[in-house]
Design a protein around this motif. Structure first.
Motif, mmCIF file in Angstrom:
data_model
loop_
_atom_site.group_PDB
_atom_site.id
_atom_site.type_symbol
_atom_site.label_atom_id
_atom_site.label_comp_id
_atom_site.label_asym_id
_atom_site.label_seq_id
_atom_site.Cartn_x
_atom_site.Cartn_y
_atom_site.Cartn_z
ATOM 1 N N SER A 138 0.817 -1.217 0.000
ATOM 2 C CA SER A 138 0.000 0.000 0.000
ATOM 3 C C SER A 138 0.850 1.267 0.000
ATOM 4 O O SER A 138 0.327 2.367 -0.209
ATOM 5 C CB SER A 138 -0.939 0.001 1.209
ATOM 6 O OG SER A 138 -0.202 -0.049 2.425
ATOM 7 N N LEU B 167 0.791 4.392 -2.546
ATOM 8 C CA LEU B 167 -0.035 5.601 -2.478
ATOM 9 C C LEU B 167 0.760 6.806 -1.996
ATOM 10 O O LEU B 167 0.356 7.952 -2.238
ATOM 11 C CB LEU B 167 -1.233 5.366 -1.558
ATOM 12 C CG LEU B 167 -2.249 4.326 -2.040
ATOM 13 C CD1 LEU B 167 -3.386 4.193 -1.044
ATOM 14 C CD2 LEU B 167 -2.777 4.676 -3.418
ATOM 15 N N ALA C 58 -7.913 -5.749 2.022
ATOM 16 C CA ALA C 58 -8.673 -4.497 1.983
ATOM 17 C C ALA C 58 -7.788 -3.329 1.573
ATOM 18 O O ALA C 58 -8.216 -2.441 0.828
ATOM 19 C CB ALA C 58 -9.308 -4.235 3.347
ATOM 20 N N ALA C 59 -6.544 -3.333 2.058
ATOM 21 C CA ALA C 59 -5.620 -2.250 1.707
ATOM 22 C C ALA C 59 -5.280 -2.280 0.221
ATOM 23 O O ALA C 59 -5.149 -1.229 -0.423
ATOM 24 C CB ALA C 59 -4.348 -2.361 2.547
ATOM 25 N N ARG C 60 -5.156 -3.461 -0.345
ATOM 26 C CA ARG C 60 -4.838 -3.555 -1.784
ATOM 27 C C ARG C 60 -6.006 -3.083 -2.645
ATOM 28 O O ARG C 60 -5.816 -2.422 -3.670
ATOM 29 C CB ARG C 60 -4.446 -4.991 -2.141
ATOM 30 C CG ARG C 60 -3.164 -5.421 -1.456
ATOM 31 C CD ARG C 60 -2.737 -6.805 -1.883
ATOM 32 N NE ARG C 60 -2.190 -7.537 -0.748
ATOM 33 C CZ ARG C 60 -1.664 -8.740 -0.813
ATOM 34 N NH1 ARG C 60 -1.600 -9.368 -1.984
ATOM 35 N NH2 ARG C 60 -1.190 -9.339 0.263
ATOM 36 N N LEU C 61 -7.210 -3.413 -2.207
ATOM 37 C CA LEU C 61 -8.380 -2.914 -2.930
ATOM 38 C C LEU C 61 -8.475 -1.396 -2.800
ATOM 39 O O LEU C 61 -8.872 -0.702 -3.740
ATOM 40 C CB LEU C 61 -9.650 -3.584 -2.400
ATOM 41 C CG LEU C 61 -9.774 -5.085 -2.690
ATOM 42 C CD1 LEU C 61 -10.985 -5.667 -1.977
ATOM 43 C CD2 LEU C 61 -9.843 -5.346 -4.188
ATOM 44 N N ARG C 62 -8.082 -0.878 -1.640
ATOM 45 C CA ARG C 62 -8.067 0.575 -1.456
ATOM 46 C C ARG C 62 -7.035 1.222 -2.384
ATOM 47 O O ARG C 62 -7.273 2.316 -2.924
ATOM 48 C CB ARG C 62 -7.764 0.916 -0.001
ATOM 49 C CG ARG C 62 -7.825 2.414 0.299
ATOM 50 C CD ARG C 62 -7.764 2.703 1.784
ATOM 51 N NE ARG C 62 -6.504 2.273 2.391
ATOM 52 C CZ ARG C 62 -6.389 1.252 3.216
ATOM 53 N NH1 ARG C 62 -7.456 0.522 3.540
ATOM 54 N NH2 ARG C 62 -5.220 0.930 3.725
ATOM 55 N N VAL C 63 -5.899 0.563 -2.583
ATOM 56 C CA VAL C 63 -4.890 1.063 -3.524
ATOM 57 C C VAL C 63 -5.488 1.158 -4.925
ATOM 58 O O VAL C 63 -5.360 2.181 -5.611
ATOM 59 C CB VAL C 63 -3.652 0.145 -3.524
ATOM 60 C CG1 VAL C 63 -2.754 0.463 -4.727
ATOM 61 C CG2 VAL C 63 -2.854 0.310 -2.237
ATOM 62 N N ARG D 270 -8.619 1.398 -5.786
ATOM 63 C CA ARG D 270 -9.679 2.409 -5.824
ATOM 64 C C ARG D 270 -9.090 3.822 -5.828
ATOM 65 O O ARG D 270 -9.512 4.683 -6.625
ATOM 66 C CB ARG D 270 -10.607 2.232 -4.618
ATOM 67 C CG ARG D 270 -11.833 3.115 -4.636
ATOM 68 C CD ARG D 270 -12.775 2.763 -3.498
ATOM 69 N NE ARG D 270 -13.312 1.401 -3.646
ATOM 70 C CZ ARG D 270 -12.935 0.371 -2.892
ATOM 71 N NH1 ARG D 270 -12.027 0.533 -1.921
ATOM 72 N NH2 ARG D 270 -13.448 -0.824 -3.086
ATOM 73 N N THR D 271 -8.105 4.059 -4.981
ATOM 74 C CA THR D 271 -7.516 5.399 -4.879
ATOM 75 C C THR D 271 -6.783 5.782 -6.152
ATOM 76 O O THR D 271 -6.914 6.916 -6.654
ATOM 77 C CB THR D 271 -6.550 5.463 -3.677
ATOM 78 O OG1 THR D 271 -7.248 5.113 -2.487
ATOM 79 C CG2 THR D 271 -5.960 6.852 -3.522
ATOM 80 N N GLN E 66 -9.332 6.455 -8.969
ATOM 81 C CA GLN E 66 -9.994 7.744 -8.806
ATOM 82 C C GLN E 66 -9.061 8.912 -9.111
ATOM 83 O O GLN E 66 -9.518 9.989 -9.504
ATOM 84 C CB GLN E 66 -10.536 7.858 -7.385
ATOM 85 C CG GLN E 66 -11.690 6.901 -7.090
ATOM 86 C CD GLN E 66 -12.113 6.899 -5.631
ATOM 87 O OE1 GLN E 66 -11.437 7.469 -4.772
ATOM 88 N NE2 GLN E 66 -13.239 6.259 -5.340
ATOM 89 N N ALA F 19 -13.328 -2.021 -7.616
ATOM 90 C CA ALA F 19 -12.382 -1.012 -7.124
ATOM 91 C C ALA F 19 -11.759 -0.199 -8.246
ATOM 92 O O ALA F 19 -11.049 0.774 -7.960
ATOM 93 C CB ALA F 19 -11.291 -1.686 -6.304
#
Length: 355
Positions: free
Chosen positions: A167, A170, A210-215, A217-218, A221, A252
Motif C-alpha cells: 500500500s 499511495l 482491503a488495503a490492496r483494494l483501497r490502492v 480504488r484510490t 480515482q 475497485a
C-alpha cells in the motif's frame, strides 16, 4: 537425533533456512541433548550494494516487457510462494528466512538509472518496476529508492509499469498522477486472497486484502490506470477465490486482469511443501498432486509458453474460469487502450526534434 522443524515465527513466511543450490558444503542441525540450539535470525538486516547496472533485460515471451528495475534483493513481505526466493542463492544466501530478513538495497540506483537512460542510442520501452521483488516492500519507507527511480522516470518522460502488493505506493501519488496524465504509468496490484487469515500465513508482511483494494480504488480515482494480477493461484488454497477477487478488483477500478498458476522452481518446492505441512497438513497431498498434474508430473515446468499457466485438466479449468469471469466483468476489452506512450521520452538537456 535431527532437530525438529521449528514453527514459523509470526510475521515471517518460513522458519527454515535451507542451503542454496550453489553452497559448496552442507550441514545438518543435530540435537545432542544439551538443548542449546540457537534460534534462526529473525530481525531484518540490510546491506548496501553498489550496482554496476540497474536495468535488467529479458527475452521471455511470457511477460509483456523486455526490461525491469528492481531496487531491492530479497523481500520482507515474506510470501511463501515467491518465485524470486531461489535468486537469493546467487548471493550465497538461503532462499528461506534469509530471503525475508537479509535484504540488499541498491543504494546507487538513481545514479545508475540516470546514466543508463542518458546513453546515446537508448531506445525507450516500458520499464517494469518491482518484478523480482516488491519495490514497495516495507524497506522502501526508509530507503526511498523506488521513489527516486520514479522521480527520474518522470523527469525523462519514460514509461513505467509498477507491480506491487504494498500500500506504500499511495505515498507516491504526487509522481504517479503527472506520469498518468502523460500516459507514462500503469499499476498492477497483486491480489491473492480476500481472507485476512490466509494472507497472514501466506504473505505475512504484505498489505491486507482491503488495503490492496483501497490502492486500486484510490489510484483509479486519481486517474492512474490500474490492473489486478491474481498471482499465484494455488490449487485447493486460493483458487476457489478467483471469481470473487476479480469481482472485488473490478469494483475497485481495475480495467485489466491476469493470473499465474503457482510455480515452484529450485529450493522453493521444499519451502512450500514445509509450509503446507505446517498450515494445511490434511490437504497438502492433494495440493501437491494438482500442482504436479499441471506441471507434467514435476513441481515446476520452466518452459516458455506453459510456465505461467500450466497444462492439464486443472490448469485448463482455471483458464476457462478466468476467461468467463473476465468476459462477464468487462476486463481486458479490446476497445480499451492500456498501452504506455514511449514517444514522449526526452532526457533533460537533449535537443527536441522539430518534427
Amino acid at each position: 537425533m535431527p532437530i525438529m522443524p521449528q514453527p514459523t515465527p509470526r510475521g515471517r513466511g518460513t522458519a527454515s533456512n535451507p542451503h542454496n543450490r550453489f553452497a559448496p558444503t552442507r550441514s545438518e542441525a543435530y540435537d545432542d541433548g544439551w538443548e542449546q540450539e540457537v534460534p534462526p535470525t529473525r530481525a531484518t538486516e540490510v546491506r548496501s550494494e553498489t550496482a554496476k547496472t540497474v536495468i535488467t533485460r529479458n527475452q521471455s515471451p511470457d511477460v509483456g516487457f523486455d526490461r525491469s528495475v528492481n531496487p531491492y534483493r530479497g523481500c520482507e513481505h515474506g510470501c511463501i510462494y515467491c518465485f524470486a526466493r531461489p535468486s537469493h542463492a546467487y548471493w550465497d544466501l538461503s532462499p528461506g528466512i534469509d530471503f525475508e530478513t537479509r535484504l540488499i538495497a541498491k543504494t546507487n540506483l538513481a545514479e545508475r538509472l540516470e546514466q543508463e537512460l542518458s546513453k546515446p542510442g537508448y531506445v525507450p520501452q516500458p520499464i517494469a518496476l518491482g518484478v523480482n521483488t516488491d519495490a514497495y516492500q516495507p524497506l522502501e519507507r526508509e530507503q526511498r529508492l523506488t521513489r527516486q527511480a520514479l522521480e527520474i522516470l518522470l523527469r525523462y518522460r519514460h514509461p513505467v509499469h509498477i507491480i506491487t502488493k504494498g500500500s506504500l505506493v499511495l505515498r507516491d501519488l504526487d509522481l504517479l498522477v503527472p506520469l498518468a496524465e502523460q500516459r507514462l504509468v500503469s499499476v498492477s496490484v497483486s491480489l491473492t486472497t480476500l481472507d485476512d487469515e490466509l494472507k497472514r500465513i501466506m504473505e505475512p508482511r504484505a498489505a491486507s486484502p482491503a488495503a490492496r483494494l483501497r490502492v486500486l480504488r484510490t489510484l483509479h480515482q486519481a486517474g492512474v490506470p490500474v490492473s489486478v494480477m491474481c498471482a499465484p493461484m494455488i490449487p485447493m488454497i486460493n483458487d476457489m477465490e478467483l471469481e470473487r477477487m476479480l469481482e472485488a478488483a473490478r469494483e475497485a477500478g481495475a480495467a485489466s486482469a491476469g493470473y499465474v498458476l503457482l510455480r515452484l522452481p529450485h529450493e522453493l518446492a521444499g519451502l512450500f511443501e514445509d509450509w503446507l505441512a505446517e498450515h494445511f497438513p490434511q490437504r497438502a497431498g492433494h495440493v501437491l498432486s494438482l500442482v504436479r498434474q499441471s506441471r507434467g508430473g514435476r513441481n515446476n515446468d520452466s518452459r516458455f509458453g506453459s510456465r505461467m499457466r500450466g497444462e492439464g485438466q486443472f490448469a485448463e479449468l482455471l483458464a476457462q474460469r478466468f476467461r468467463l469471469a473476465c468476459r462477464r466483468l468487462g476486463y481486458n476489452r479490446r476497445d480499451q487502450n492500456f498501452g504506455l506512450d514511449c514517444s514522449r521520452f526526452a532526457p533533460p538537456g537533449q535537443q527536441m526534434s522539430l518534427l
